[in-house]
Design a protein around this motif. Structure first.
Motif, PDB file in Angstrom:
ATOM      1  N   MET A   1      51.585  13.327  41.683  1.00  0.00           N
ATOM      2  CA  MET A   1      52.848  14.054  41.603  1.00  0.00           C
ATOM      3  C   MET A   1      53.284  14.170  40.142  1.00  0.00           C
ATOM      4  O   MET A   1      52.622  13.685  39.239  1.00  0.00           O
ATOM      5  CB  MET A   1      53.931  13.313  42.406  1.00  0.00           C
ATOM      6  N   LYS A   2      54.459  14.763  39.952  1.00  0.00           N
ATOM      7  CA  LYS A   2      55.001  14.940  38.596  1.00  0.00           C
ATOM      8  C   LYS A   2      55.143  13.606  37.868  1.00  0.00           C
ATOM      9  O   LYS A   2      55.092  13.540  36.636  1.00  0.00           O
ATOM     10  CB  LYS A   2      56.373  15.605  38.729  1.00  0.00           C
ATOM     11  N   LEU A   3      55.277  12.533  38.651  1.00  0.00           N
ATOM     12  CA  LEU A   3      55.416  11.192  38.066  1.00  0.00           C
ATOM     13  C   LEU A   3      54.225  10.868  37.166  1.00  0.00           C
ATOM     14  O   LEU A   3      54.340  10.048  36.245  1.00  0.00           O
ATOM     15  CB  LEU A   3      55.483  10.179  39.219  1.00  0.00           C
ATOM     16  N   ALA A   4      53.079  11.520  37.427  1.00  0.00           N
ATOM     17  CA  ALA A   4      51.877  11.252  36.639  1.00  0.00           C
ATOM     18  C   ALA A   4      52.077  11.593  35.176  1.00  0.00           C
ATOM     19  O   ALA A   4      51.381  11.065  34.305  1.00  0.00           O
ATOM     20  CB  ALA A   4      50.694  12.054  37.202  1.00  0.00           C
ATOM     21  N   HIS A   5      53.059  12.475  34.877  1.00  0.00           N
ATOM     22  CA  HIS A   5      53.258  12.850  33.470  1.00  0.00           C
ATOM     23  C   HIS A   5      53.693  11.644  32.641  1.00  0.00           C
ATOM     24  O   HIS A   5      53.558  11.646  31.425  1.00  0.00           O
ATOM     25  CB  HIS A   5      54.253  14.010  33.345  1.00  0.00           C
ATOM     26  N   ALA A   6      54.192  10.585  33.310  1.00  0.00           N
ATOM     27  CA  ALA A   6      54.589   9.373  32.581  1.00  0.00           C
ATOM     28  C   ALA A   6      53.391   8.755  31.865  1.00  0.00           C
ATOM     29  O   ALA A   6      53.545   8.042  30.878  1.00  0.00           O
ATOM     30  CB  ALA A   6      55.195   8.359  33.546  1.00  0.00           C
ATOM     31  N   VAL A   7      52.181   9.030  32.350  1.00  0.00           N
ATOM     32  CA  VAL A   7      50.974   8.514  31.700  1.00  0.00           C
ATOM     33  C   VAL A   7      50.302   9.607  30.867  1.00  0.00           C
ATOM     34  O   VAL A   7      49.891   9.382  29.729  1.00  0.00           O
ATOM     35  CB  VAL A   7      49.982   7.964  32.761  1.00  0.00           C
ATOM     36  N   TYR A   8      50.224  10.827  31.430  1.00  0.00           N
ATOM     37  CA  TYR A   8      49.541  11.902  30.701  1.00  0.00           C
ATOM     38  C   TYR A   8      50.259  12.259  29.408  1.00  0.00           C
ATOM     39  O   TYR A   8      49.628  12.508  28.378  1.00  0.00           O
ATOM     40  CB  TYR A   8      49.435  13.158  31.581  1.00  0.00           C
TER      41      TYR A   8
ATOM     42  N   LEU B   1      51.456   7.732  45.805  1.00  0.00           N
ATOM     43  CA  LEU B   1      51.328   9.154  45.482  1.00  0.00           C
ATOM     44  C   LEU B   1      51.616   9.467  44.016  1.00  0.00           C
ATOM     45  O   LEU B   1      51.472  10.606  43.579  1.00  0.00           O
ATOM     46  CB  LEU B   1      52.260   9.985  46.381  1.00  0.00           C
ATOM     47  N   ALA B   2      52.036   8.448  43.248  1.00  0.00           N
ATOM     48  CA  ALA B   2      52.420   8.679  41.845  1.00  0.00           C
ATOM     49  C   ALA B   2      51.371   9.447  41.028  1.00  0.00           C
ATOM     50  O   ALA B   2      51.717  10.371  40.288  1.00  0.00           O
ATOM     51  CB  ALA B   2      52.774   7.360  41.163  1.00  0.00           C
TER      52      ALA B   2
ATOM     53  N   ILE C   1      49.335  -5.315  51.183  1.00  0.00           N
ATOM     54  CA  ILE C   1      49.358  -3.837  51.134  1.00  0.00           C
ATOM     55  C   ILE C   1      49.676  -3.401  49.708  1.00  0.00           C
ATOM     56  O   ILE C   1      49.071  -2.472  49.165  1.00  0.00           O
ATOM     57  CB  ILE C   1      50.413  -3.251  52.113  1.00  0.00           C
ATOM     58  N   GLY C   2      50.647  -4.094  49.089  1.00  0.00           N
ATOM     59  CA  GLY C   2      51.035  -3.763  47.712  1.00  0.00           C
ATOM     60  C   GLY C   2      49.859  -3.874  46.759  1.00  0.00           C
ATOM     61  O   GLY C   2      49.668  -3.014  45.887  1.00  0.00           O
ATOM     62  N   ILE C   3      49.058  -4.899  46.920  1.00  0.00           N
ATOM     63  CA  ILE C   3      47.908  -5.087  46.018  1.00  0.00           C
ATOM     64  C   ILE C   3      46.894  -3.946  46.215  1.00  0.00           C
ATOM     65  O   ILE C   3      46.400  -3.365  45.242  1.00  0.00           O
ATOM     66  CB  ILE C   3      47.245  -6.464  46.268  1.00  0.00           C
ATOM     67  N   VAL C   4      46.630  -3.606  47.476  1.00  0.00           N
ATOM     68  CA  VAL C   4      45.683  -2.504  47.740  1.00  0.00           C
ATOM     69  C   VAL C   4      46.209  -1.202  47.127  1.00  0.00           C
ATOM     70  O   VAL C   4      45.473  -0.447  46.468  1.00  0.00           O
ATOM     71  CB  VAL C   4      45.456  -2.342  49.268  1.00  0.00           C
ATOM     72  N   VAL C   5      47.516  -0.948  47.321  1.00  0.00           N
ATOM     73  CA  VAL C   5      48.119   0.279  46.783  1.00  0.00           C
ATOM     74  C   VAL C   5      47.988   0.300  45.257  1.00  0.00           C
ATOM     75  O   VAL C   5      47.601   1.311  44.656  1.00  0.00           O
ATOM     76  CB  VAL C   5      49.612   0.368  47.211  1.00  0.00           C
ATOM     77  N   MET C   6      48.282  -0.820  44.616  1.00  0.00           N
ATOM     78  CA  MET C   6      48.204  -0.884  43.147  1.00  0.00           C
ATOM     79  C   MET C   6      46.775  -0.618  42.658  1.00  0.00           C
ATOM     80  O   MET C   6      46.571   0.072  41.654  1.00  0.00           O
ATOM     81  CB  MET C   6      48.656  -2.268  42.651  1.00  0.00           C
ATOM     82  N   ILE C   7      45.800  -1.179  43.366  1.00  0.00           N
ATOM     83  CA  ILE C   7      44.398  -0.968  42.952  1.00  0.00           C
ATOM     84  C   ILE C   7      44.035   0.522  43.080  1.00  0.00           C
ATOM     85  O   ILE C   7      43.450   1.122  42.166  1.00  0.00           O
ATOM     86  CB  ILE C   7      43.439  -1.838  43.796  1.00  0.00           C
ATOM     87  N   LEU C   8      44.429   1.141  44.202  1.00  0.00           N
ATOM     88  CA  LEU C   8      44.114   2.564  44.397  1.00  0.00           C
ATOM     89  C   LEU C   8      44.781   3.428  43.333  1.00  0.00           C
ATOM     90  O   LEU C   8      44.181   4.349  42.778  1.00  0.00           O
ATOM     91  CB  LEU C   8      44.580   3.016  45.799  1.00  0.00           C
ATOM     92  N   VAL C   9      46.044   3.093  43.042  1.00  0.00           N
ATOM     93  CA  VAL C   9      46.789   3.865  42.040  1.00  0.00           C
ATOM     94  C   VAL C   9      46.144   3.701  40.658  1.00  0.00           C
ATOM     95  O   VAL C   9      45.986   4.670  39.911  1.00  0.00           O
ATOM     96  CB  VAL C   9      48.265   3.408  42.003  1.00  0.00           C
ATOM     97  N   ALA C  10      45.767   2.471  40.328  1.00  0.00           N
ATOM     98  CA  ALA C  10      45.151   2.229  39.015  1.00  0.00           C
ATOM     99  C   ALA C  10      43.845   3.018  38.908  1.00  0.00           C
ATOM    100  O   ALA C  10      43.575   3.645  37.867  1.00  0.00           O
ATOM    101  CB  ALA C  10      44.899   0.736  38.829  1.00  0.00           C
ATOM    102  N   LEU C  11      43.041   3.022  39.973  1.00  0.00           N
ATOM    103  CA  LEU C  11      41.765   3.750  39.929  1.00  0.00           C
ATOM    104  C   LEU C  11      41.997   5.250  39.774  1.00  0.00           C
ATOM    105  O   LEU C  11      41.392   5.901  38.914  1.00  0.00           O
ATOM    106  CB  LEU C  11      40.957   3.478  41.209  1.00  0.00           C
ATOM    107  N   ALA C  12      42.900   5.793  40.605  1.00  0.00           N
ATOM    108  CA  ALA C  12      43.167   7.240  40.549  1.00  0.00           C
ATOM    109  C   ALA C  12      43.790   7.619  39.210  1.00  0.00           C
ATOM    110  O   ALA C  12      43.394   8.605  38.580  1.00  0.00           O
ATOM    111  CB  ALA C  12      44.097   7.650  41.693  1.00  0.00           C
ATOM    112  N   GLY C  13      44.767   6.823  38.753  1.00  0.00           N
ATOM    113  CA  GLY C  13      45.455   7.125  37.498  1.00  0.00           C
ATOM    114  C   GLY C  13      44.514   7.026  36.314  1.00  0.00           C
ATOM    115  O   GLY C  13      44.486   7.900  35.453  1.00  0.00           O
ATOM    116  N   LEU C  14      43.711   5.955  36.281  1.00  0.00           N
ATOM    117  CA  LEU C  14      42.789   5.755  35.145  1.00  0.00           C
ATOM    118  C   LEU C  14      41.750   6.859  35.076  1.00  0.00           C
ATOM    119  O   LEU C  14      41.461   7.384  34.001  1.00  0.00           O
ATOM    120  CB  LEU C  14      42.072   4.411  35.293  1.00  0.00           C
ATOM    121  N   SER C  15      41.217   7.212  36.244  1.00  0.00           N
ATOM    122  CA  SER C  15      40.185   8.245  36.255  1.00  0.00           C
ATOM    123  C   SER C  15      40.741   9.552  35.674  1.00  0.00           C
ATOM    124  O   SER C  15      40.098  10.211  34.858  1.00  0.00           O
ATOM    125  CB  SER C  15      39.688   8.419  37.697  1.00  0.00           C
ATOM    126  N   GLY C  16      41.961   9.916  36.056  1.00  0.00           N
ATOM    127  CA  GLY C  16      42.571  11.148  35.554  1.00  0.00           C
ATOM    128  C   GLY C  16      42.860  11.083  34.069  1.00  0.00           C
ATOM    129  O   GLY C  16      42.526  11.998  33.316  1.00  0.00           O
TER     130      GLY C  16
END
Ligand code: SF4
Ligand code: SF4
Length: 394
Positions: A368-375, A364-365, A159-174
């Protein structure tokens, strides 16, 4: 520099209000906020230029403003603004709007603009993780807290691996959308960034300033944004609470990944009891204490509206702090449970809640506001580049 494409969107102002902006039509560009902002020494139009974009519907200009992410929401400008425009809250709302605009799934938009639906979504995601894992549960040993007999280790890892892949895709795209937008506006192309040794050196210095000095070291946040604030004890300083929360979260994430790595390398099976000084356990314990201290303090500050930067809180603010707090506290309780002489029955349920909420937090990172850590570091990279060009021109 190349001219930026400008889209005029008359719905921008009401849209920003949905993200928490107040009455920015009241702003008459007097410049008082600029005069009071500790970050405006090198930019005589910050932050009122960004408010102007919102007033006239310049959506693209707003979304590609690197300066949007410079603001630390200290609240100084809100106190000095002679109208009800509340520039500090406007900047926070504009960043929420930016995160939602870069997110193609519309999850961020739902979280920010529809608090009840957003909260229901968060509860459902946590319940889904918990029920999914529980559906594969094994026996609960009473002799020792055999967590991975209760919930199979492999299931959690998968589950952790799937979550990480989804987060990486969503985060990278943004973040790629944002970086491309700012680069286009700033006229920064591949050649000007890495096309020569001088360009490469300038980009490396800008990356250092953005990541090491501002994001990790929080230099301007510590030195400038806190300088004029009402004096508080050192352990309640905003930058410190922010830093311990971030480092606590990253430390826990690192301890979890390292523990997984040790298991993969055959050095230590996950969940095996080890002494407190064992590096991974020590890292997890220290990180957990930092996270609990940081989030508890931030929750109390927000609840009491203790300073000008937390005068207003959104549901999304509470949700993020709540998820971080539950992750830290359940992790800490679990640590205690693991080393009790006999296995407590509740340890299994705390484990289930801990894993479900931690998975949800990571998933959900990007929304949420946590995304500012990358932006923020990406935008600050362009801020540093512009400063370096201006200094070169001077
Ligand atoms: S936000 Fe307030 S202080 Fe800033 S320019 Fe507008 S009216 Fe003046
Ligand atoms: S909140 Fe603080 S950092 Fe942000 S624009 Fe206002 S004065 Fe500047």
């Amino acid at each position: 520099m190349s001219a930026a494409t400008t889209t005029v969107d008359l719905g921008l102002y009401p849209e920003l209000q949905r993200y928490g902006a107040r009455d920015i039509r009241a702003c008459f560009s007097c410049g008082t906020c600029t005069a009071s902002c500790p970050l405006s020494q090198t930019d005589s139009t910050f932050p009122r230029r960004i408010i102007r974009y919102a007033q006239v519907g310049m959506k693209d200009a707003l979304l590609t403003s690197k300066e949007l992410w410079s603001c630390y929401q200290c609240g100084e400008c809100a106190e000095t603004c002679p109208t009800q425009a509340d520039p500090s809250e406007f900047m926070a709302a504009a960043r929420r709007y930016a995160i939602a605009s870069y997110d193609r799934t519309r999850i961020a938009r739902t979280m920010y603009t529809r608090p009840i639906l957003g909260t229901a979504l968060a509860v459902l995601v946590a319940m889904f993780f918990a029920l999914f894992m529980y559906s594969a549960h094994g026996p609960q040993s009473g002799e020792s807290l055999a967590l991975f007999t209760f919930i199979p280790e492999e299931l959690i890892h998968n589950i952790g691996i799937v979550v990480m892949i989804l987060v990486a895709l969503a985060g990278l795209s943004g973040v790629v959308s944002m970086a491309r937008g700012i680069a286009r506006r700033e006229g920064a192309g591949v050649r000007s960034l890495i096309g020569s040794r001088a360009a490469l050196a300038r980009s490396a210095r800008a990356a250092w300033a953005a990541v090491a000095r501002e994001s990790i070291g929080q230099t301007r946040f510590r030195k400038e944004c806190e300088a004029d604030a009402v004096p508080v004890a050192w352990y309640r300083r905003r930058w410190l609470l922010h830093a311990v929360t971030v480092w606590g979260f990253l430390g826990l994430l690192s301890a979890t990944l390292l523990d997984y790595g040790l298991a993969l390398a055959g050095i230590k099976a996950t969940g095996t009891p080890v002494p407190i000084w064992y590096p991974v356990r020590l890292l997890g314990t220290v990180a957990g204490v930092l996270l609990i201290y940081g989030t508890t303090s931030l929750i109390v500050e927000r609840y009491r509206a203790a300073n000008r930067s937390v005068k207003r809180s959104t549901t999304a603010d509470w949700m993020l702090l709540g998820l971080l707090w539950v992750t830290g506290v359940t992790g800490f309780v679990l640590e205690v449970a693991l080393y009790l002489p006999s296995a407590p029955w509740w340890g299994y349920w705390v484990f289930l809640v801990h894993v479900a909420v931690a998975m949800e937090l990571v998933l959900l990172a990007p929304f949420m506001k946590l995304a500012h850590a990358v932006y923020r570091p990406v935008a600050l990279f362009f801020v540093a580049l512009a400063q370096s060009s201006a200094e070169g021109d001077a």
